[in-house]
Each structure stands twice: as structure tokens, then as C-alpha cells.
Design an enzyme around this catalytic site. Structure first.
Site, PDB file in Angstrom:
ATOM      1  CG  HIS A  61      32.514  40.639  44.123  1.00 39.23           C
ATOM      2  ND1 HIS A  61      32.616  41.879  44.419  1.00 39.23           N
ATOM      3  CD2 HIS A  61      34.015  40.516  43.378  1.00 39.23           C
ATOM      4  CE1 HIS A  61      33.561  42.645  43.795  1.00 39.23           C
ATOM      5  NE2 HIS A  61      34.434  41.654  43.563  1.00 39.23           N
ATOM      6  CG  ASP A 109      27.289  39.232  40.427  1.00 45.80           C
ATOM      7  OD1 ASP A 109      27.624  39.506  39.371  1.00 45.80           O
ATOM      8  OD2 ASP A 109      27.923  39.469  41.312  1.00 45.80           O
ATOM      9  CD  GLN A 152      34.168  36.932  37.275  1.00 44.59           C
ATOM     10  OE1 GLN A 152      35.011  36.267  36.344  1.00 44.59           O
ATOM     11  NE2 GLN A 152      34.938  38.043  37.861  1.00 44.59           N
ATOM     12  CB  CYS A 208      36.391  41.285  46.274  1.00 46.75           C
ATOM     13  SG  CYS A 208      37.323  42.896  45.896  1.00 46.75           S
ATOM     14  CE  LYS A 244      34.348  41.595  36.523  1.00 46.91           C
ATOM     15  NZ  LYS A 244      35.418  41.414  37.348  1.00 46.91           N
TER      16      LYS A 244
HETATM   17  N1  7TS Z   1      30.359  40.319  41.141  1.00 44.04           N
HETATM   18  C1  7TS Z   1      31.445  39.480  40.808  1.00 44.04           C
HETATM   19  C2  7TS Z   1      30.809  37.837  40.599  1.00 44.04           C
HETATM   20  C3  7TS Z   1      32.608  39.873  40.291  1.00 44.04           C
HETATM   21  O1  7TS Z   1      33.460  39.114  39.659  1.00 44.04           O
HETATM   22  C4  7TS Z   1      33.009  41.233  40.309  1.00 44.04           C
HETATM   23  C5  7TS Z   1      34.065  41.883  40.077  1.00 44.04           C
HETATM   24  C6  7TS Z   1      31.905  42.118  40.865  1.00 44.04           C
HETATM   25  C7  7TS Z   1      30.488  41.729  41.121  1.00 44.04           C
HETATM   26  C8  7TS Z   1      31.975  43.857  40.692  1.00 44.04           C
HETATM   27  O2  7TS Z   1      32.169  44.281  39.402  1.00 44.04           O
HETATM   28  P1  7TS Z   1      32.324  45.643  39.009  1.00 44.04           P
HETATM   29  O3  7TS Z   1      32.723  45.693  37.551  1.00 44.04           O
HETATM   30  O4  7TS Z   1      31.286  46.437  39.621  1.00 44.04           O
HETATM   31  O5  7TS Z   1      33.534  46.064  39.772  1.00 44.04           O
HETATM   32  N2  7TS Z   1      35.346  41.132  40.192  1.00 44.04           N
HETATM   33  C9  7TS Z   1      36.607  41.100  40.295  1.00 44.04           C
HETATM   34  C10 7TS Z   1      37.633  40.149  40.391  1.00 44.04           C
HETATM   35  O6  7TS Z   1      37.255  39.080  40.499  1.00 44.04           O
HETATM   36  N3  7TS Z   1      38.890  40.755  40.306  1.00 44.04           N
HETATM   37  O7  7TS Z   1      38.469  42.143  40.098  1.00 44.04           O
HETATM   38  C11 7TS Z   1      37.343  42.437  40.169  1.00 44.04           C
END
Ligand code: 7TS
Length: 412
Positions: free
Chosen positions: A129, A206, A209, A370, A232
Site C-alpha cells: 500500500h 503491515d 489486511q 493506493c 479493519k
Molecule cells: N496498509 C494496508 C495493507 C492497507 O490496506 C491500508 C488501508 C493501510 C496500510 C493504511 O491503513 P490506515 O488505516 O492507516 O489508512 N487500506 C485501504 C484499502 O485497501 N482501501 O481503503 C483503505
């Protein structure tokens, strides 16, 4: 006190009753929510915990002698212990509350600015991401270190032989997601971590997911850093965690200066607080942290084994049904996947498919998710992504497929 939900057997119709949002309509149609990888929905148990906090003991933590502050502090620290137990961290002080995965990654990247030297190398994967690419590029700009990338193949799998050839004594950090958000691929992180450690490199995983689908054991993985966001996995937005091995968290300098993270302040010299407070400057998302703990309790009351096996069924069913559609191509086809399907149909723009599905009450994500490097690899501007959770059903998948077929007809 709020009622704690408890499920003795996996029963999706009972589980759905825990989620008030699932009974709403969108555009006059029952909501079918298949955008769980962007954010998951919130069960009543977690909503109750949030209401309870603001109705009964809203106050600042770690500073008041009064009852409300003590109650809030106790609950916040209990939530830290819930997170510690869930991820099997050795110590509660290895769990740092952050605002989410992005914040956790930036915290670690910023800390390594004082450790890395020019000519050092850090390795990320092709499946990351943007939030797990850009902070490391910024770190390389600051330190003169070099960023290397583990390539992927057509199935969306990382090429482990290429990874082995990238590793050397110059490698200081390896950064990989546990599960790819764009494709749902589960990466072989056990192997990746072992190989990195062989060269003395630290590893950050990370888990944004993975945590809705898998219960990671940070000690068994022997991972140095593991990061995730509460939203999530049925928790609220704006709160997340950084797990770090104590020795690493002690080595890294503080990320932000402010209240809570100090031991003593004078104009001549400031000393920092012990872990975890050293990394928790300012008033945190107290209610969010407590609700994160409640979300973990809720998901454990259903059970990750039951969640995993039910979601596998959903993934299998949805994959077979999607492939009925002529010209539909799924990106990232391997057996090691969570319930995420990224696809395109012929040359139809994913945004157009997503817009028609929305008119039918069906929420999917469209675009590059992203992960522009993955889209570049497949030479597409974006995909449609349907991401499933344990509260989705085969009936919903049938409605989704019917809607998609209609959309394809209209756009062909
Ligand atoms: N890493 C991964 C693998 C992610 O899927 C996401 C967010 C992030 C980091 C960032 O997470 P945050 O909570 O700090 O924003 N992924 C997604 C997505 O797949 N669609 O919207 C957000």
C-alpha cells in the site's frame, strides 16, 4: 455495563443482527457491503462501548486522581492488555497505541532515520500500500539509504528467489504486508522474516489486511514490528497499534514530543518516559483504544477459525460465480488468499461498474486501491475490488453477481 456478545456456533444470520448498519437501505435497495478491506462495519457491542465511554466516564487518562480519570485509565490499559494477548506480545508495553497503520509505519520509519547510514539498504515488496512505500522513500531521502523492491509474478505472489538475492549485510530493514489489500494475497511472512534475520535485518509487517481474517502470533513469527488499524477489524477509525519488540522500541527515539511522553522537563534537558508512553505524546484517542479492545473481544467471541473457514467458502463461491461473466479477469489467483477479489471485465472502466453497483445498493471499491505499482504491473488504471467479511452471505454474492451482469450489459 454493556452486554458482551457471545456466539457459541457460527450462525451468519445471528451474527448479522449484531451489525445495525446491515439492515439499512442504499438507493432503495438493501445494503450489500463488499468494501470490507477499506473499512469493516461496527457491531452493536463496540457501538455500546463507545456510547458508554462518552455517557459515563469520558475524561483524560494517566493524569487525574479523580474517579472518572481512573476509570478511563483502567479501561484504556485493559484494552492494551487485550491487544497484547490477542497478538501474543510478551509485554503490554510493547503495544503502542497509534492513530492507525499509517501512523505506526511513519513512527518506525522516522525512528530509523537516526539508525540508518548512507549505503544501507531497505527492502519493501511490490505488493505494498502507498502508506508502506512513501514513508520508506522519505527515510531513504533523509539517510542516503537505498530502497530495493521484491518483485511479484503474474499470480500476485512475491518472488522469494529474487528476495534472497536482494538480501545482504547491507540490508537493515525488510518491510512487507501480511496480506495485500489490492489482491488479498497472503504473503509467506514466516520465510521472509527468517531470511531477513539471517542477515541481521529487522522486519516490519503491515497487518492492516490480515487482522480481520487471521490471528497473528508476534512471538511465534519472531517479527520485530507489526502494525494494524482497528477499523479493519470491527473497531473505530482513528486508532491502531504498533507492536515492537521491547529492545527495538527502546532503541528508537521518540516520534513526537509533548505531554505524557516525558519523565522530566527542564529548559536544559528533557528525559523521556518509559515504554509505551515514550511513543504516546499528547491526549490519545482514549475511547477509540477502549473500543479497539472491545472489537478484538467481539471477533474472538466468534472465533478466528470459524471466520477463516466461512470466509474461504465465500471466496470460493464468489470466485466461481464471477467467472461465469464473459471477459472477467481476476488479478492475483493463488490458493493463499483472504476473501478479496480484484477484477476487471473486458475494457469497461472499473469506476463505471462501481457506480452502477452503487445504484443497486452494492458497495465495492474501484480504483488503484493506493497500490499504483500493482496496477502498473498489470497495466490497468484500476480494478473493481469486492472484499468480504464474516457477516456477508452467499445470497448477497448472488445479488452482487446479478447486479454486475446487469452493469456489464449496460456498459458493453
Ligand atoms: N496498509 C494496508 C495493507 C492497507 O490496506 C491500508 C488501508 C493501510 C496500510 C493504511 O491503513 P490506515 O488505516 O492507516 O489508512 N487500506 C485501504 C484499502 O485497501 N482501501 O481503503 C483503505
Amino acid at each position: 455495563m454493556t452486554k458482551k456478545t457471545s456466539h457459541t456456533k457460527f450462525n451468519v444470520s445471528e451474527i448479522r443482527k449484531d451489525f445495525p448498519i446491515l439492515s439499512r437501505e442504499v438507493n432503495g435497495k438493501p445494503l450489500i457491503y463488499l468494501d470490507n478491506a477499506a473499512t469493516s462495519q461496527t457491531p452493536q457491542h463496540v457501538i455500546d462501548v463507545i456510547v458508554d465511554y462518552y455517557s459515563k466516564y469520558n475524561s483524560n487518562i494517566h493524569r487525574g486522581v479523580h474517579t472518572l480519570s481512573q476509570e478511563a485509565t483502567d479501561k484504556y490499559e485493559q484494552a492494551r492488555q487485550t491487544i497484547q494477548k490477542h497478538f501474543n506480545a510478551k509485554h503490554a508495553n510493547e503495544i503502542i497505541f497509534t492513530s492507525g497503520t499509517t501512523h505506526s509505519i511513519n513512527l518506525v520509519a522516522s525512528g530509523f532515520a537516526s539508525i540508518l547510514k548512507p549505503k544501507d539498504e531497505i527492502i519493501v515488496s511490490a505488493l505494498e500500500h502507498h502508506s508502506n512505500i512513501v514513508p520508506w522513500q522519505m527515510l531513504c531521502d533523509k539517510t542516503g539509504a537505498t530502497l530495493k523492491v521484491i518483485p511479484m509474478n503474474d499470480n500476485g505472489e512475491l518472488e522469494i528467489d529474487s528476495y534472497k538475492s536482494l538480501l545482504s549485510s547491507k540490508t537493515k530493514l525488510v518491510i512487507v504486508n501480511h496480506v495485500s489489500n489490492a489482491l488479498g494475497i497472503i504473503n509467506p511472512i514466516e520465510t521472509i522474516i527468517k531470511l531477513a534475520h539471517h542477515f541481521g535485518a529487522a522486519v516490519l509487517i503491515d497487518g492492516a489486511q490480515s487482522i480481520p481474517h487471521i490471528k497473528p502470533d508476534v512471538q511465534a513469527l519472531d517479527v520485530d514490528f507489526y502494525v494494524a488499524s482497528a477499523h479493519k477489524m470491527c473497531g473505530p477509525t482513528g486508532v491502531g497499534m504498533l507492536y515492537g519488540k521491547e529492545e527495538w522500541l527502546n532503541k528508537l527515539p521518540p516520534y513526537q514530543g509533548g505531554g505524557e511522553m516525558i519523565a522530566e522537563v527542564t529548559f536544559e534537558k528533557t528525559t523521556y518516559a518509559e515504554l509505551p508512553h515514550k511513543f504516546e505524546a499528547g491526549t490519545p484517542n482514549i475511547c477509540g483504544g477502549i473500543a479497539f479492545g472491545a472489537a478484538i473481544d467481539y471477533m474472538n467471541s466468534i472465533g478466528f477459525e470459524a471466520i477463516e473457514s466461512y470466509e474461504k467458502e465465500l471466496l470460493h463461491y464468489a470466485t466461481i460465480r464471477l467467472l461465469e461473466i464473459e471477459g472477467l479477469h481476476i488479478y492475483g489467483e493463488t490458493s493463499q488468499k483472504t476473501a478479496v477479489i480484484s477484477f476487471n471485465v473486458g475494457s469497461i472502466h472499473p469506476y463505471d461498474l462501481g457506480s452502477i453497483l452503487d445504484k443497486l445498493g452494492i458497495a465495492v471499491r474501484t480504483g488503484h486501491h493506493c497500490t499504483q505499482p500493482i496496477m502498473d504491473f498489470y497495466n490497468v488504471p484500476g480494478t473493481v475490488r469486492a472484499s468480504f467479511a464474516f457477516y456477508n452471505t452467499k445470497e448477497e454474492i448472488d445479488i452482487f453477481i446479478d447486479g454486475l451482469k446487469k452493469a456489464v450489459m449496460m456498459l458493453s
